[in-house]
Design an enzyme around this catalytic site. Structure first.
Site, PDB file in Angstrom:
ATOM      1  N   ASP A  86       0.975  -1.074   0.348  1.00 25.79           N
ATOM      2  CA  ASP A  86       0.442   0.564   0.197  1.00 25.79           C
ATOM      3  C   ASP A  86       0.584   1.425  -0.120  1.00 25.79           C
ATOM      4  O   ASP A  86       1.957   0.987   0.162  1.00 25.79           O
ATOM      5  CB  ASP A  86      -0.604  -0.140   1.306  1.00 25.79           C
ATOM      6  CG  ASP A  86      -2.135   1.262   1.130  1.00 25.79           C
ATOM      7  OD1 ASP A  86      -2.237   2.061   0.294  1.00 25.79           O
ATOM      8  OD2 ASP A  86      -2.021   1.241   2.465  1.00 25.79           O
ATOM      9  N   ASP A  88       0.189   4.707   1.429  1.00 24.85           N
ATOM     10  CA  ASP A  88      -0.478   5.427   2.365  1.00 24.85           C
ATOM     11  C   ASP A  88       0.283   4.989   4.177  1.00 24.85           C
ATOM     12  O   ASP A  88      -0.430   3.477   3.689  1.00 24.85           O
ATOM     13  CB  ASP A  88      -1.647   6.178   2.240  1.00 24.85           C
ATOM     14  CG  ASP A  88      -1.976   7.475   1.355  1.00 24.85           C
ATOM     15  OD1 ASP A  88      -1.078   8.312   1.301  1.00 24.85           O
ATOM     16  OD2 ASP A  88      -2.749   7.283   0.618  1.00 24.85           O
ATOM     17  N   ASP A 377      -1.272  -0.709   5.803  1.00 28.50           N
ATOM     18  CA  ASP A 377      -2.023  -0.629   7.213  1.00 28.50           C
ATOM     19  C   ASP A 377      -2.885  -0.865   7.781  1.00 28.50           C
ATOM     20  O   ASP A 377      -3.523  -1.002   9.176  1.00 28.50           O
ATOM     21  CB  ASP A 377      -0.688   1.229   7.864  1.00 28.50           C
ATOM     22  CG  ASP A 377      -2.192   1.518   6.959  1.00 28.50           C
ATOM     23  OD1 ASP A 377      -3.326   2.556   7.506  1.00 28.50           O
ATOM     24  OD2 ASP A 377      -2.504   1.798   5.699  1.00 28.50           O
TER      25      ASP A 377
END
Length: 541
Positions: A86, A88, A377
């Protein structure tokens, strides 16, 4: 902000040699058959235990390294050929400055677009108010922490910026701290029609929780009637205007100028990518962020040729739907980020793709099973489906580990937790003694135990404590972390500490019926489970 609860264990005073009640408290202890050394430590109090004391289990105060990778499941990196990421809070780690910017922008939308009172604009962002993994009761306007068994942790319910007494919480929830499953939001944290409680699992949601608390606090403080449901919807839409409608991504010029202020560990990310590619690994990126935003950040961290590291780059993927739906086709973007209308028959290195779905991704790449390790996250949007449906290895990025491991390594935490565990073991033994003196001791220890729980919670966060524990139980967040991630770490840079043939082995943590020794036994010499003859109710005159 609310001041931390400052308490001192009362047992040190109660057991002081100068206290006339000391002999009364020590009397029932003789029936517990404790080691002589424990009596000596008990009589002098626990708050003065020095580092290295033999009462604290060996290694309890050993400093934990936040750069360690923790394993929930066995993972052999030599079997991993493809690494996915990912963007961010995974490739790009952000400072708290970004949370402040998101909060301030959404607060302005709330006032200017939704016409909320201008005085709400006087509330500044509170950096350490909320933590990830909290739940929000939409109809009651309450922010709270819930454990893995759907029970609210006492002392962690907030209406606005003010704590709600436990007695009131019990009244609000029908005499229980339990939140029924059907009231909770869906699997991905999305609020469906009906559920009353929203869970916040995203790091980006911390500014949203803070804005909800601030808005509630304004109306409550000024005694203004309002509808909590509409407030929740308005705040969610204001936050959505920052994220979904692209206002955050329009800050890319700000990011370009002040990148060092917003993006952390840029050099480490660069080192990780170089190392993986240098060992012949294939890399891919799947992110919900638009290309222009990703390009600015990656250029800052890695350089203008950052796309050379990745075999496949997918932006605006619309996770988690990317992993569950097979409707949206892939589209290619040109070098300027403009959409190209053509059929995608292959995913080529050096190209930028938009949207799409995992099923076409698997068909076009052939990357399946445990040879793929994906880092993200968000436990739901990034990891859950990949583990449960597709058998990929998953790695969770948990930046909060930096803070949590520092607290756990502190001497104060070790002392407090040791005494809390020891006291719990003593109470377990003493409860079978029903004489008045023993009951009095038990009641005092019960108060002491509650104070120690508050002290332990406050070491992490004064309002909500650790993101991993509610007293002795794992949190709702922690249980899902162990379910949806094979390994977890504070940042991607933790990979630099391990050889790419390293195997992560999970520790065999004892189940309740397997544990021969727990901390309360190590401290008190008590057996965890008393023998049957010791459980019989006994009365001492």
């Amino acid at each position: 902000m609310h001041a931390e609860v400052q308490t001192q264990p009362r047992l040190q005073t109660l057991l002081s040699p100068h206290n006339y009640r000391a002999s009364a408290f020590l009397f029932p202890l003789s029936h517990l058959r404790l080691p002589d050394m424990f009596y000596l430590k008990l009589s002098h109090g626990f708050s003065s235990i020095p580092p290295g004391s033999d009462l604290i289990p060996p290694g309890a105060c050993k400093s934990l390294n936040s750069t360690v990778i923790y394993a929930n499941n066995e993972v052999n990196l030599s079997e991993v050929d493809i690494y996915g990421f990912d963007y961010d809070y995974t490739l790009a780690q952000y400072s708290s400055t970004l949370n402040t910017l998101i909060y301030n922008t959404a607060r302005s939308f709330l006032v200017e677009h939704f016409k909320y009172p201008k005085d709400i604009g006087k509330y500044d962002y509170i950096p350490n108010f909320a933590v990830r993994g909290l739940h929000y009761d939409i109809q009651k306007g309450l922010l709270m922490k819930i454990d893995a068994f759907h029970y609210i942790e006492p002392g962690t319910v907030y209406r606005g910026l003010s704590p709600v007494p436990d007695e009131e919480v019990l009244q609000l929830y029908g005499g229980t701290f339990h939140v029924p499953l059907q009231q909770d939001s869906g699997f991905y944290g999305k609020v469906r029609s009906g559920p009353k409680v929203k869970q916040f699992m995203d790091i980006f949601s911390i500014p949203e929780m803070t804005l909800l608390a601030v808005a509630n606090d304004f109306f409550n403080t000024n005694d203004i009637d309002y509808d909590p449901v509409h407030l929740f919807k308005d705040v969610s839409e204001a936050i959505g205007m920052v994220h979904l409608k692209g206002f955050m991504y329009k800050w890319r010029a700000v990011f370009l100028v002040f990148a060092d202020k917003f993006i952390l560990r840029a050099k480490e990310t660069d080192s990780v990518l170089h190392r993986l590619v240098g060992h012949g690994k294939k890399l891919f990126l799947i992110t919900n962020s638009p290309f222009s935003f990703v390009d600015k950040g990656m250029t800052h961290m890695v350089g203008q040729n950052w796309r050379d590291f990745f075999d496949v780059v997918i932006v605006q993927a619309d996770k988690p739907h990317f992993f569950t739906d097979c409707i949206k086709p892939f589209r290619r973007l040109d070098g300027n980020g403009d959409l190209q209308w053509e059929k995608i028959n292959s995913l080529d290195k050096g190209q930028i793709y938009k949207q799409g779905n995992l099923f076409d991704f698997l068909r076009l790449t052939g990357w399946r099973g445990s040879k793929v390790l994906y880092f993200g996250d968000h436990l739901y949007s990034d990891l859950a489906d990949l583990m449960l449906r597709h058998g990929w290895r998953t790695a969770a990025i948990v930046p909060e580990l930096d803070h949590e491991t520092k607290v756990v390594s502190a001497h104060q935490y070790a002392v407090t937790l040791t005494w809390l565990q020891a006291l719990t073991g003593l109470m377990e033994r003493l409860q079978v003694h029903r004489d008045p003196r023993s009951k009095k001791v038990f009641d005092e220890w019960q108060k002491e135990r509650e104070e120690l729980r508050v002290m332990t919670k406050n070491l992490f966060n004064p309002q909500f404590g650790s993101i991993f524990r509610t007293c002795h139980n794992p949190t709702y967040f922690s249980r899902r972390l162990s379910r949806f991630s094979d390994i977890y770490m504070a940042s991607l840079s933790c990979l630099l500490n391990y050889d790419l043939s390293y195997t992560f082995y999970p520790r065999r943590t004892p189940l309740q019926h397997e544990a021969p020794l727990w901390m309360d036994q190590l401290c008190t010499g008590c057996m965890k489970t008393p023998h049957l003859e010791d459980i019989q109710v006994k009365t001492y005159l």
